[in-house]
Design an enzyme around this catalytic site. Structure first.
Site, PDB file in Angstrom:
ATOM      1  N   LYS A 229       0.889  -1.173   0.000  1.00  0.00           N
ATOM      2  CA  LYS A 229       0.000   0.000   0.000  1.00  0.00           C
ATOM      3  C   LYS A 229       0.928   1.224   0.000  1.00  0.00           C
ATOM      4  O   LYS A 229       1.265   1.783   1.047  1.00  0.00           O
ATOM      5  CB  LYS A 229      -0.921  -0.047   1.219  1.00  0.00           C
TER       6      LYS A 229
HETATM    7  N1  PMP Z   1      -7.712  -2.361  -3.227  1.00  0.00           N
HETATM    8  C1  PMP Z   1      -7.161  -1.140  -3.142  1.00  0.00           C
HETATM    9  C2  PMP Z   1      -6.403  -0.597  -4.293  1.00  0.00           C
HETATM   10  C3  PMP Z   1      -7.323  -0.383  -1.960  1.00  0.00           C
HETATM   11  O1  PMP Z   1      -6.795   0.823  -1.866  1.00  0.00           O
HETATM   12  C4  PMP Z   1      -8.069  -0.919  -0.891  1.00  0.00           C
HETATM   13  C5  PMP Z   1      -8.283  -0.098   0.349  1.00  0.00           C
HETATM   14  N2  PMP Z   1      -7.235  -0.249   1.267  1.00  0.00           N
HETATM   15  C6  PMP Z   1      -8.607  -2.200  -1.031  1.00  0.00           C
HETATM   16  C7  PMP Z   1      -8.410  -2.896  -2.216  1.00  0.00           C
HETATM   17  C8  PMP Z   1      -9.381  -2.841   0.093  1.00  0.00           C
HETATM   18  O2  PMP Z   1      -8.494  -3.199   1.118  1.00  0.00           O
HETATM   19  P1  PMP Z   1      -8.967  -3.233   2.647  1.00  0.00           P
HETATM   20  O3  PMP Z   1     -10.119  -4.137   2.710  1.00  0.00           O
HETATM   21  O4  PMP Z   1      -7.782  -3.756   3.372  1.00  0.00           O
HETATM   22  O5  PMP Z   1      -9.299  -1.834   3.023  1.00  0.00           O
END
Ligand code: PMP
Length: 309
Positions: free
Chosen positions: A161
Site C-alpha cells: 500500500k
Molecule cells: N484495493 C485497493 C487498491 C485499496 O486501496 C483498498 C483499500 N485499502 C482495497 C483494495 C481494500 O483493502 P482493505 O479491505 O484492506 O481496506
C-alpha cells in the site's frame, strides 16, 4: 481553530500527539515529489464496548509489509504503532472513525532514490460515513470498467500500500466520476477484472462466490480476507478465480469490499444491470453478518475487534 471539522483535533506525529494545524511537512519532503510513502486505512466502529478497531493487527502488519517491500525503515515497533493508533482515537474522542497511519520519506535529499531522507510517521483520524454514497450500501452502486489498467506485476508491487501507486487509482476514479459512475473496475494487464480503485471485487454465479486471486494485481484487502471467512462461515466458501469482463455482466451478484467501502453491492456495470439490478440475497447476507460483527451486535468469533479502551 482546529482544522477541518471532520478531522480529529490531534495528530500523532513522530511519537507525540500535536494539534491538527501544527501537523505540517516541508515542501522538500521526498514523498510530496515522488509518492514515497506507505500507509493504511482502518476503521473503528461504535460498539457496546466503546469504539473498537476492526482488524487492528492485520492493518499494522500490512503497514510493516508495505514498508518492507518499499525498503522504508520503520521508526517504531509493531506494538508502538498499535498503541499509537488507539491513543489517537481516544485523544480525538471518536465513537467511530477512519484512521490513516502514514509513513513517508521526508527531507534530506532530492534524488529519486530516497533512502537518505528522514522517515516520518503520522496517524490522524476523521469521521467518515459510507464511502460510495449514503444509499450505496442498500441500493448498490453503478460502476464502469476503466480504460486505465492496473499495474502489471513487474511494474509496481500491487501488494504494497504505497502512496505513488494511488496515481493509478486516481485516474480510474476520476474517469468513473466524470462518466457518472460511483466507481470503476480496473482490468489487469491481461484484460481480466482486477479490483476497484480502492476496493476488492466479488462475483456470485449460481450460488458460488468468486474473488480475484492475490496474483491478479490487487491489494490484499483485509476486508476481502474477512469476507472470505464470513462467507465460509455462512456455508459459501469463496473461490479465487480470474474473472473476464463479460462474466461481470452476466453474474447474479457483484459487490465490492474495502475498509472505506465496507461491503457495497454493485447494481450495474457499464450501465448493464447485474442480476435484478439491486442488492442480491447472498450479498445482503454477507453484509448483514459483516455489520453485525463490526458494530459488536453479533459475536466476534474471529477476534476482529479491538476496543480502544
Ligand atoms: N484495493 C485497493 C487498491 C485499496 O486501496 C483498498 C483499500 N485499502 C482495497 C483494495 C481494500 O483493502 P482493505 O479491505 O484492506 O481496506
Amino acid at each position: 481553530m482546529s482544522g477541518s471539522s471532520q478531522f480529529g483535533p490531534k495528530v500523532w506525529y513522530n511519537g507525540k500527539l500535536i494539534p491538527w494545524e501544527d501537523a505540517t511537512v516541508h515542501v522538500s519532503a521526498h514523498a510530496l515529489h515522488y509518492g514515497s510513502s506507505v500507509f493504511e486505512g482502518i476503521r473503528a466502529y461504535a460498539t457496546p464496548r466503546g469504539p473498537s478497531v476492526f482488524c487492528l493487527d492485520e492493518h499494522v502488519e500490512r503497514l510493516f509489509d508495505s514498508a518492507k517491500i518499499f525498503r522504508v525503515d520503520m521508526q517504531y515497533t509493531f506494538d508502538e504503532i498499535r498503541q499509537a493508533i488507539k491513543d489517537t482515537i481516544r485523544a480525538n474522542g471518536h465513537e467511530s472513525c477512519y484512521i490513516r497511519p502514514l509513513v513517508f520519506r521526508g527531507t534530506g535529499a532530492l534524488g529519486v532514490e530516497g533512502r537518505k531522507c528522514s522517515v516520518e510517521t503520522v496517524i490522524f483520524t476523521l469521521e467518515w460515513g459510507s464511502y460510495l454514497g449514503p444509499e450505496a450500501l442498500e441500493q448498490g452502486v453503478d460502476v464502469g470498467v476503466s480504460s486505465w489498467r492496473r499495474m502489471a506485476p513487474d511494474t509496481f508491487p500491487a501488494m504494497g500500500k504505497i502512496g505513488g501507486q494511488y496515481v493509478n487509482s486516481q485516474f480510474a476514479k476520476m474517469e468513473a466520476l466524470d462518466l457518472g459512475y460511483a466507481e470503476n473496475i480496473v482490468l489487469d494487464v491481461n484484460g481480466y477484472a482486477s479490483e476497484g480503485s480502492g476496493e476488492n471485487l466479488f462475483l456470485i454465479d449460481r450460488g458460488q462466490i468468486y474473488t480475484t486471486p492475490l496474483w491478479g494485481s490487487i491489494l490484499a484487502g483485509i476486508t476481502r480476507r474477512c469476507v472470505m471467512q464470513i462467507a465460509a462461515d455462512l456455508g459459501h466458501p469463496v473461490r479465487e478465480q480470474t474473472m473476464s469482463r463479460e462474466w461481470l455482466y452476466i453474474a447474479d451478484e457483484l459487490f465490492f469490499t474495502g475498509t472505506a467501502a465496507e461491503v457495497t453491492p454493485i447494481r450495474s456495470v457499464d450501465r448493464i444491470p447485474i442480476g435484478e439490478g439491486r442488492r442480491g440475497p447472498i450479498t445482503a447476507e454477507i453484509q448483514q453478518r459483516f455489520f453485525d460483527v463490526t458494530t459488536g451486535k453479533g459475536e466476534d468469533t474471529h477476534g476482529w475487534l479491538t476496543p480502544v479502551g
